[in-house]
Design a protein around this motif. Sequence first.
Motif: not given
Ligand code: SAH
Length: 219
Positions: A65, A89, A117
Amino acid sequence: MSDDEQRTLDAWAVDRLGLGDKVLDRAAQRAADAGLPDIAVSSLQGHGLTVLAKIVGAKRILEVGTLAGFSTICLARALPPDGKLITLEIDPTHAEVACDNLQDAGVLDQVEVHIGQAIDTLAKLDPVTDGPIDLTFIDADKENCVVYLEHALRLSRSGSVIVVDNAFRQGRIIDGDTPDVIGMQQLFDAIAANPQLDATALQTAGAKGLDGFILARVR
Ligand code: SAH
Ligand code: DHB
Ligand code: MG
């Protein structure tokens, strides 16, 4: 305590600890300008990730994420020159903003941003060539947290640390019935059932409201 009061306390601590940070401010601004959701870790939490990664002496960090790379910058700052961070991401727009921010922060050469994913990318990571991962920060969709934990464990060594954001979901964790809450509850159960882990869940209040994180160490 109101959200405003929590925010005021956070701002006070950032100021008093001298943690004001132009790079992180610009990263947050780029995220806002691009219309990304305001769900990155707070400045204090981000600095907490930096300190934790330094305590661990992390050379290899995994993040699930990325969003705009706010937490990524905080984690990458703790790396030694030969260290590496892999961040996952799903949204190409988020990844693009993140790469701009990582470049601006001067850490892009130590970070691999994998678009897709997270479950698919994780399945391709090899514990020998990509690991061992010293520190994992799980902060993506909460539904798949248990699978993310399983991969983190597969890629970890004894002593590795795993942090999972948003453990309390603004208090909804006890009786919420949304997929994110159910996913997080399943994560609590998976951790409780796993003899490989020493773990706790810590509540946080601050600029991002009431939430918390899971802190775990692999035996
Ligand atoms: N770690 C970051 C915040 C992450 S928010 C910080 O603190 O700055 C969560 C992120 O996960 C989002 O950008 C979203 O697009 C991503 N995300 C959601 N589902 C996902 C998946 N199945 N695989 C990869 N990324 C995903
Ligand atoms: C949400 C996700 C996060 O990672 C976070 O830190 C806060 C909120 C969300 O999806 O609502
Ligand atoms: Mg989060």
